[in-house]
Write a protein that holds these residues in place. Structure first.
Motif, mmCIF file in Angstrom:
data_model
loop_
_atom_site.group_PDB
_atom_site.id
_atom_site.type_symbol
_atom_site.label_atom_id
_atom_site.label_comp_id
_atom_site.label_asym_id
_atom_site.label_seq_id
_atom_site.Cartn_x
_atom_site.Cartn_y
_atom_site.Cartn_z
ATOM 1 N N MET A 1 -101.844 -44.107 8.629
ATOM 2 C CA MET A 1 -102.522 -44.932 7.633
ATOM 3 C C MET A 1 -104.018 -44.998 7.918
ATOM 4 S SD MET A 1 -102.049 -46.646 4.826
ATOM 5 C CE MET A 1 -100.301 -47.026 4.735
ATOM 6 N N LEU A 2 -104.805 -44.822 6.864
ATOM 7 C CA LEU A 2 -106.259 -44.958 6.920
ATOM 8 C C LEU A 2 -106.633 -46.328 6.385
ATOM 9 C CD1 LEU A 2 -109.021 -43.344 7.342
ATOM 10 C CD2 LEU A 2 -108.945 -42.994 4.861
ATOM 11 N N TYR A 3 -107.492 -47.046 7.123
ATOM 12 C CA TYR A 3 -107.921 -48.384 6.748
ATOM 13 C C TYR A 3 -109.425 -48.426 6.522
ATOM 14 C CZ TYR A 3 -103.392 -50.107 8.455
ATOM 15 O OH TYR A 3 -102.060 -50.345 8.641
ATOM 16 N N SER A 4 -109.818 -49.281 5.605
ATOM 17 C CA SER A 4 -111.224 -49.654 5.454
ATOM 18 C C SER A 4 -111.280 -51.141 5.757
ATOM 19 C CB SER A 4 -111.719 -49.369 4.034
ATOM 20 O OG SER A 4 -113.066 -49.739 3.891
ATOM 21 N N GLY A 5 -111.839 -51.485 6.910
ATOM 22 C CA GLY A 5 -111.696 -52.857 7.381
ATOM 23 C C GLY A 5 -110.232 -53.100 7.710
ATOM 24 N N ASP A 6 -109.668 -54.154 7.129
ATOM 25 C CA ASP A 6 -108.245 -54.439 7.326
ATOM 26 C C ASP A 6 -107.394 -53.983 6.145
ATOM 27 O OD1 ASP A 6 -108.629 -55.662 9.820
ATOM 28 O OD2 ASP A 6 -109.146 -57.580 8.874
ATOM 29 N N THR A 7 -108.005 -53.270 5.220
ATOM 30 C CA THR A 7 -107.302 -52.871 3.993
ATOM 31 C C THR A 7 -106.802 -51.439 4.089
ATOM 32 O OG1 THR A 7 -108.727 -54.338 2.693
ATOM 33 C CG2 THR A 7 -107.505 -52.639 1.497
ATOM 34 N N PRO A 8 -105.487 -51.206 3.937
ATOM 35 C CA PRO A 8 -104.991 -49.831 3.915
ATOM 36 C C PRO A 8 -105.413 -49.141 2.619
ATOM 37 C CG PRO A 8 -103.209 -51.369 3.428
ATOM 38 C CD PRO A 8 -104.413 -52.205 3.774
ATOM 39 N N VAL A 9 -105.887 -47.897 2.721
ATOM 40 C CA VAL A 9 -106.361 -47.195 1.528
ATOM 41 C C VAL A 9 -105.660 -45.863 1.288
ATOM 42 C CG1 VAL A 9 -108.632 -48.299 1.527
ATOM 43 C CG2 VAL A 9 -108.311 -46.173 2.802
ATOM 44 N N ALA A 10 -105.110 -45.246 2.330
ATOM 45 C CA ALA A 10 -104.391 -43.972 2.152
ATOM 46 C C ALA A 10 -103.473 -43.751 3.331
ATOM 47 C CB ALA A 10 -105.365 -42.801 2.024
ATOM 48 N N GLY A 11 -102.320 -43.142 3.070
ATOM 49 C CA GLY A 11 -101.372 -42.917 4.155
ATOM 50 C C GLY A 11 -100.480 -41.716 3.897
ATOM 51 N N HIS A 12 -99.570 -41.492 4.836
ATOM 52 C CA HIS A 12 -98.671 -40.345 4.746
ATOM 53 C C HIS A 12 -97.470 -40.587 5.647
ATOM 54 C CE1 HIS A 12 -97.203 -36.373 6.269
ATOM 55 N NE2 HIS A 12 -97.259 -36.080 5.000
ATOM 56 N N PHE A 13 -96.303 -40.157 5.172
ATOM 57 C CA PHE A 13 -95.137 -40.109 6.043
ATOM 58 C C PHE A 13 -94.605 -38.687 6.042
ATOM 59 C CE2 PHE A 13 -90.570 -40.285 6.976
ATOM 60 C CZ PHE A 13 -90.619 -40.925 8.214
ATOM 61 N N GLY A 14 -94.517 -38.113 7.232
ATOM 62 C CA GLY A 14 -93.996 -36.759 7.371
ATOM 63 C C GLY A 14 -93.082 -36.674 8.565
ATOM 64 N N LEU A 15 -92.562 -35.483 8.818
ATOM 65 C CA LEU A 15 -91.658 -35.240 9.935
ATOM 66 C C LEU A 15 -92.282 -34.205 10.859
ATOM 67 C CD1 LEU A 15 -88.258 -34.979 8.003
ATOM 68 C CD2 LEU A 15 -89.254 -37.011 9.090
ATOM 69 N N ARG A 16 -91.919 -34.292 12.143
ATOM 70 C CA ARG A 16 -92.479 -33.339 13.109
ATOM 71 C C ARG A 16 -91.413 -32.806 14.044
ATOM 72 N NH1 ARG A 16 -92.002 -35.007 18.074
ATOM 73 N NH2 ARG A 16 -92.177 -37.207 18.664
ATOM 74 N N THR A 17 -91.672 -31.615 14.553
ATOM 75 C CA THR A 17 -90.982 -31.089 15.721
ATOM 76 C C THR A 17 -91.938 -31.298 16.897
ATOM 77 O OG1 THR A 17 -91.880 -28.857 15.405
ATOM 78 C CG2 THR A 17 -89.786 -29.372 14.316
ATOM 79 N N GLU A 18 -91.740 -30.570 17.988
ATOM 80 C CA GLU A 18 -92.658 -30.694 19.113
ATOM 81 C C GLU A 18 -94.040 -30.145 18.783
ATOM 82 O OE1 GLU A 18 -90.958 -28.861 22.525
ATOM 83 O OE2 GLU A 18 -89.407 -30.393 22.784
ATOM 84 N N THR A 19 -94.116 -29.196 17.831
ATOM 85 C CA THR A 19 -95.393 -28.528 17.574
ATOM 86 C C THR A 19 -95.854 -28.565 16.121
ATOM 87 O OG1 THR A 19 -94.233 -26.413 17.323
ATOM 88 C CG2 THR A 19 -95.077 -26.941 19.513
ATOM 89 N N THR A 20 -94.979 -28.922 15.183
ATOM 90 C CA THR A 20 -95.313 -28.839 13.761
ATOM 91 C C THR A 20 -95.085 -30.169 13.064
ATOM 92 O OG1 THR A 20 -94.755 -26.482 13.630
ATOM 93 C CG2 THR A 20 -94.759 -27.703 11.567
ATOM 94 N N LEU A 21 -96.099 -30.607 12.302
ATOM 95 C CA LEU A 21 -95.981 -31.761 11.413
ATOM 96 C C LEU A 21 -95.920 -31.236 9.985
ATOM 97 C CD1 LEU A 21 -96.124 -34.848 10.763
ATOM 98 C CD2 LEU A 21 -98.618 -34.612 10.782
ATOM 99 N N VAL A 22 -94.892 -31.665 9.251
ATOM 100 C CA VAL A 22 -94.726 -31.212 7.876
ATOM 101 C C VAL A 22 -95.096 -32.327 6.912
ATOM 102 C CG1 VAL A 22 -93.032 -30.532 6.136
ATOM 103 C CG2 VAL A 22 -92.998 -29.458 8.375
ATOM 104 N N GLY A 23 -95.984 -32.007 5.957
ATOM 105 C CA GLY A 23 -96.350 -32.971 4.935
ATOM 106 C C GLY A 23 -95.175 -33.305 4.049
ATOM 107 N N TRP A 24 -95.029 -34.600 3.700
ATOM 108 C CA TRP A 24 -93.879 -35.009 2.889
ATOM 109 C C TRP A 24 -94.305 -35.989 1.805
ATOM 110 C CZ3 TRP A 24 -88.653 -37.286 5.130
ATOM 111 C CH2 TRP A 24 -87.616 -36.950 4.252
ATOM 112 N N PHE A 25 -94.742 -37.186 2.197
ATOM 113 C CA PHE A 25 -95.070 -38.205 1.206
ATOM 114 C C PHE A 25 -96.479 -38.766 1.450
ATOM 115 C CE2 PHE A 25 -90.332 -38.637 1.445
ATOM 116 C CZ PHE A 25 -90.073 -38.144 0.180
ATOM 117 N N PRO A 26 -97.524 -38.089 0.916
ATOM 118 C CA PRO A 26 -98.873 -38.644 0.986
ATOM 119 C C PRO A 26 -99.136 -39.531 -0.231
ATOM 120 C CG PRO A 26 -98.961 -36.421 0.117
ATOM 121 C CD PRO A 26 -97.501 -36.727 0.367
#
Length: 389
Positions: A225-250
């Motif tokens: 999650m990216l914040y500006s002050g205390d306000t969340p403005v953008a985020g993402h939930f993805g899955l990873r292995t030991e070496t790879t993060l896969v984009g899923w829900f930005p």
């Protein structure tokens, strides 16, 4: 067999096979993802492939009514295939027969697997952020290929910090409330842009919540999650292995759209992923122009269709294949994609307007409570073939 019936020895063998092949380094191919799907969906199955008493591979799939087959996760996932010893070659139609299904259509198949390679109809690159040289090397390449875009995003980031509050980034958040914020944004985005809201299906929400709450050494959900002050403005939930993060829900808060917080978030996510030891961020094929200048590498993805002669396979082809081919053409063509996106967004605005409008009431009739919505009975798999455990 059901993923619930996999023993620890079988799960360990699955991890061993996956780790031995770089082409299988994707969390959607992990045993943990298959097991999570199996806990929530009765139609999820795993074919266990043996050779001389040794497990040579696994094939996760979905078996729906009348023997209709689908890759595991279907529209939710972006990687499918066999998890097996290198160069395992099976008769694909015998595999389908053993699984009790008539046809399988892949949009995100690991290319070159001997069992499915003869049926590949298209192989295309999917963009990724290559972090093997570290974040600084990645950023230098982004600057070299997209200097204007990079400069604009960093300018907007400074502007957001001045006008709304200091920028900070949270990597791998364990907070369920943060996840809920992200899913609410994503649902709103689906509705706004005329897409089907995936999170209107409770089981998908439960899947994401479970994957977020159950990390392991070689597989985990990653909430950022990216914040500006205390306000969340953008985020993402993805899955990873030991070496790879896969984009899923930005997703991002549309109130801050003028600052391009989604792209800003991706740059911070890449920086923290590299610091966590990940080597790449797979952004998935097609769709968005920002991927073109954030990417510094690619991974190949295949489309394929394999079937055995049956009325069910013919009906499945008539219902799905022409539509999927048309969608692929639109997604891969920037001009067609922008036009389709405008149409869907217009539909989304019209739908939101209609939903917000109060329903008319007929004179002289008292309003009646709505009848409770029936929940569809879960699809039950057909009787298992003796060839697929």
């Amino acid at each position: 067999m059901s993923p619930r019936d996999l023993g620890e020895s079988e799960a360990s063998r699955w991890r061993e096979l996956q780790k031995a092949s770089p082409s299988l380094d994707n969390p959607f191919l992990s045993v943990e993802f298959t097991q999570a799907m199996g806990r929530l969906r009765d139609y999820v199955r795993v074919a266990v492939i043996e050779d001389g008493g040794t497990i040579a591979g696994f094939f996760p799939y979905e078996r729906h009514g009348l023997g209709v087959g689908r890759p595991l996760g279907g529209f939710l996932t972006t990687c499918h295939g066999l998890i097996s010893v290198p160069d395992l070659r099976l008769d694909s139609r015998e595999l389908l027969r053993g699984c009790g299904i008539s046809a399988l259509e892949f949009e995100y198949l690991v290319p070159g697997q001997p069992t499915f390679a003869p049926y590949e109809t298209d192989v295309r690159p999917a963009p990724l952020m290559d972090l093997r040289g570290g974040f600084d090397a990645y950023i230098e390449q982004v600057r070299a290929q997209s200097a204007k875009n990079y400069k604009t995003v960093r300018y907007k980031e400074r502007k957001l910090g001045r006008e709304q509050g200091e920028i900070r980034f949270e990597y791998d958040s364990a907070d369920p409330a943060t996840l809920r914020t992200l899913l609410d944004w994503k649902s709103d985005q689906y509705r706004r842009t005329g897409r089907v809201d995936r999170f209107a299906q409770p089981w998908i929400v439960r899947l994401v919540e479970e994957l977020h709450a159950r990390p392991s050494d070689g597989f985990a959900g990653v909430l950022t999650m990216l914040y500006s002050g205390d306000t969340p403005v953008a985020g993402h939930f993805g899955l990873r292995t030991e070496t790879t993060l896969v984009g899923w829900f930005p997703a991002y808060d549309p109130e801050y759209a003028r600052y391009s917080p989604g792209i800003m978030h991706h740059l911070h996510m890449a920086e923290h992923a590299a610091a966590a030891g990940l080597e790449q961020v797979d952004m998935g094929k097609g769709g968005r122009e920002y991927k073109d200048w954030l990417k510094t590498g690619s991974v190949m993805v295949a489309e394929a269709r394999v079937s055995r002669p049956s009325p069910v396979a013919a009906a499945q082809w008539l219902r799905r294949v022409p539509v999927n081919r048309l969608r692929a053409v639109v997604v891969e063509n920037p001009t067609l994609f922008r036009a389709a996106d405008r149409v869907l967004k217009g539909y989304g605005r019209a739908r939101s307007s209609l939903q917000a409008r109060p329903a008319p009431r007929e004179a002289g009739l008292a309003s009646q409570p709505a009848a409770p919505e029936r929940s569809a009975a879960p699809e039950r798999p057909a009787q298992e073939s003796s060839r697929a455990r």
